[in-house]
Motif scaffolding. Structure first.
Motif, PDB file in Angstrom:
ATOM      1  N   MET A 142      25.099  61.320  -7.785  1.00  0.00           N
ATOM      2  CA  MET A 142      26.404  61.211  -7.128  1.00  0.00           C
ATOM      3  C   MET A 142      26.877  62.556  -6.580  1.00  0.00           C
ATOM      4  O   MET A 142      27.476  62.628  -5.510  1.00  0.00           O
ATOM      5  N   PHE A 143      26.612  63.621  -7.335  1.00  0.00           N
ATOM      6  CA  PHE A 143      26.939  64.972  -6.865  1.00  0.00           C
ATOM      7  C   PHE A 143      26.253  65.240  -5.527  1.00  0.00           C
ATOM      8  O   PHE A 143      26.867  65.712  -4.573  1.00  0.00           O
ATOM      9  N   ASN A 144      24.965  64.917  -5.451  1.00  0.00           N
ATOM     10  CA  ASN A 144      24.215  65.120  -4.215  1.00  0.00           C
ATOM     11  C   ASN A 144      24.686  64.188  -3.101  1.00  0.00           C
ATOM     12  O   ASN A 144      24.627  64.549  -1.927  1.00  0.00           O
ATOM     13  N   LEU A 145      25.134  63.006  -3.470  1.00  0.00           N
ATOM     14  CA  LEU A 145      25.662  62.069  -2.478  1.00  0.00           C
ATOM     15  C   LEU A 145      26.890  62.653  -1.784  1.00  0.00           C
ATOM     16  O   LEU A 145      27.006  62.604  -0.554  1.00  0.00           O
ATOM     17  N   VAL A 146      27.804  63.227  -2.568  1.00  0.00           N
ATOM     18  CA  VAL A 146      29.012  63.835  -2.008  1.00  0.00           C
ATOM     19  C   VAL A 146      28.644  65.039  -1.136  1.00  0.00           C
ATOM     20  O   VAL A 146      29.114  65.172   0.003  1.00  0.00           O
ATOM     21  N   LEU A 147      27.782  65.905  -1.681  1.00  0.00           N
ATOM     22  CA  LEU A 147      27.357  67.100  -0.959  1.00  0.00           C
ATOM     23  C   LEU A 147      26.690  66.749   0.365  1.00  0.00           C
ATOM     24  O   LEU A 147      27.079  67.235   1.437  1.00  0.00           O
ATOM     25  N   SER A 148      25.702  65.888   0.308  1.00  0.00           N
ATOM     26  CA  SER A 148      24.938  65.571   1.508  1.00  0.00           C
ATOM     27  C   SER A 148      25.699  64.647   2.453  1.00  0.00           C
ATOM     28  O   SER A 148      25.492  64.685   3.660  1.00  0.00           O
ATOM     29  N   GLY A 149      26.586  63.821   1.901  1.00  0.00           N
ATOM     30  CA  GLY A 149      27.392  62.950   2.757  1.00  0.00           C
ATOM     31  C   GLY A 149      28.285  63.740   3.680  1.00  0.00           C
ATOM     32  O   GLY A 149      28.370  63.473   4.888  1.00  0.00           O
ATOM     33  N   LEU A 150      28.949  64.749   3.129  1.00  0.00           N
ATOM     34  CA  LEU A 150      29.798  65.605   3.959  1.00  0.00           C
ATOM     35  C   LEU A 150      28.960  66.437   4.926  1.00  0.00           C
ATOM     36  O   LEU A 150      29.330  66.628   6.080  1.00  0.00           O
ATOM     37  N   SER A 151      27.814  66.926   4.438  1.00  0.00           N
ATOM     38  CA  SER A 151      26.934  67.696   5.315  1.00  0.00           C
ATOM     39  C   SER A 151      26.466  66.847   6.483  1.00  0.00           C
ATOM     40  O   SER A 151      26.362  67.330   7.614  1.00  0.00           O
ATOM     41  N   PHE A 152      26.187  65.581   6.217  1.00  0.00           N
ATOM     42  CA  PHE A 152      25.745  64.649   7.259  1.00  0.00           C
ATOM     43  C   PHE A 152      26.757  64.623   8.404  1.00  0.00           C
ATOM     44  O   PHE A 152      26.407  64.749   9.580  1.00  0.00           O
ATOM     45  N   VAL A 153      28.029  64.473   8.057  1.00  0.00           N
ATOM     46  CA  VAL A 153      29.094  64.410   9.062  1.00  0.00           C
ATOM     47  C   VAL A 153      29.250  65.755   9.761  1.00  0.00           C
ATOM     48  O   VAL A 153      29.355  65.835  10.996  1.00  0.00           O
TER      49      VAL A 153
END
Length: 423
Positions: free
Chosen positions: A257-268
């Motif tokens: 989940m930590f990586n999901l938040v990190l990479s999700g924002l990076s994606f945008v």
């Protein structure tokens, strides 16, 4: 897919090989994020100490630049696709070794790290050199940004999927499953490589000459200094934050989940930065991103909780794209205008990789010495505060780089922008 990319890129010409490279980069990223995120945790659960993890990562970053030099020599004599396949073979061997060694993996931590470092060295030398002829100044920011999007997406899906699999199965079964999936994805990347147009480099390997070019080219010297500074931060952040998330939560799913938040924002953010950060704004973007990245670490230094770690993930998920896209593009603008860039493209890639790994190795060695002399829980926050300055110093090295008018030069694309080091 080709039409979709052309719509995103605007008037930039998108070639078939550029698309294939993006696919290969995406498959690689998904494979690495799926499995490599949890190798540090796998070793931590066996050994329970930072020294074991540090020596595993030291093995990676000692052998990666050594392999880059060897791969550079090979790339000057044979097709780079062969070098790419050597990388995939060693990466596959790494995951197979972890499976076979199983409960004894922590005992062979440095050896495992060395095998992974060799795989990284062969793979990324080949990937970067193959893209040298494919990207042009007009398509560089697009390629950097879109590859960042793919890697951010892999960073969201990979660790969360892996954490879910591990949490829902017996531990060894879950790890076996994710390592097997990674192996299959690597095979997919190799298959894609067969469709790339073959290109062979010619000439001798002038590694020492490009290394000495620092004394003749101020911009090249500044870029290399910036990469050492970059490595200082990456050396210990790449594993300490992962361990902290696991210690705080005792859950692989929480790490996912930590990586999901990190990479999700990076994606945008990668989409936004790719579209809006133009060459004239590169240095300002690097400074803004570096300031966010540095001050975000103070959120978790002395009072840590999963909530604070998620806030930290949000901030660095914003900061990394703002730094990485313009920084990578500026780096390869410098290389593209350097002495004999076309003939010595392999050597420039190798030297750049050597310097970023010098920073990583030095920071890990200092980390090991520090936790040997002082209690780890006490000294690590201070180490993070000091080495966290690494990306901020990047700005002070690159701010004086001036390239003049941007001609149509041979350029090199960049390293991965959201790999394990982005913590």
């Amino acid at each position: 897919m080709h039409k979709s990319l052309e719509y995103i890129a605007g008037k930039i010409d998108i070639s078939r090989d550029l698309i294939l490279l993006l696919v290969i980069g995406g498959l690689y990223s998904l494979s690495i994020f799926l499995s490599n995120t949890f190798v540090n945790i796998y070793l931590w659960k066996q050994a329970g100490d930072y020294t074991t993890i540090a020596f595993y990562n030291l093995g990676i970053y000692l052998f990666q630049p050594i392999t880059f030099i060897l791969a550079g020599k090979i790339a000057k004599k044979v097709d780079r696709v062969i070098v790419l396949r050597l990388g995939v073979i060693f990466l596959s061997l790494f995951f197979l070794s972890v499976l076979l060694i199983a409960e004894q993996a922590a005992t062979y931590n440095f050896l495992l790290g060395s095998v992974l470092g060799i795989g990284f060295g062969f793979y990324w030398l080949a990937f970067n050199v193959l893209t040298f002829e494919i990207t042009e100044p007009e398509s560089r920011d697009f390629f950097n940004g879109f590859l960042g999007v793919l890697q951010s997406f892999a960073g969201m899906v990979g660790p969360l999927l892996a954490g879910t699999i591990i949490a829902s199965m017996q531990e060894n079964v879950g790890y076996s499953v994710i390592f097997t999936i990674s192996f299959i994805l690597f095979i997919g990347a190799v298959v894609c490589s067969f469709f790339l147009k073959r290109r062979q480099a010619e000439g001798l390997f002038h590694f020492k000459r490009v290394l000495m070019e620092r004394g003749h080219n101020k911009n090249w010297r500044r870029v290399l200094n910036a990469h050492v500074s970059q490595g200082f931060r990456e050396g210990i952040f790449l594993f300490v934050i992962t361990i902290w998330v696991f210690i705080t939560t005792q859950s692989e799913f929480a790490l996912g989940m930590f990586n999901l938040v990190l990479s999700g924002l990076s994606f945008v953010l990668y989409v936004i930065v790719t579209k809006w950060v133009k060459p004239s704004l590169r240095k300002k973007a690097i400074l803004i991103g570096a300031l966010i990245l540095y001050f975000s670490v103070y959120i978790i230094l002395f009072n840590i909780s999963y909530t604070l770690l998620i806030i930290y993930a949000v901030l660095i998920g914003i900061a990394y794209p703002v730094i990485n896209v313009p920084y990578a593009s500026l780096t390869f603008d410098v290389i593209g205008k350097a002495w004999k860039a076309k003939e010595l493209r392999v050597e420039y890639i190798v030297v750049r990789e050597l310097f970023v790994n010098i920073g990583r190795v030095l920071s890990i060695i200092i980390f090991v010495v520090a936790i040997t002399l002082f209690p780890a829980e006490k000294i690590i926050p201070y180490l993070l505060a000091v080495f966290g300055l690494g990306h901020l110093f990047i700005y002070f090295f690159v701010k004086d780089i001036y390239l003049g008018s941007t001609g149509k030069k041979d350029v090199i694309t960049k390293e991965p922008v959201t790999d394990e080091k982005n913590r």
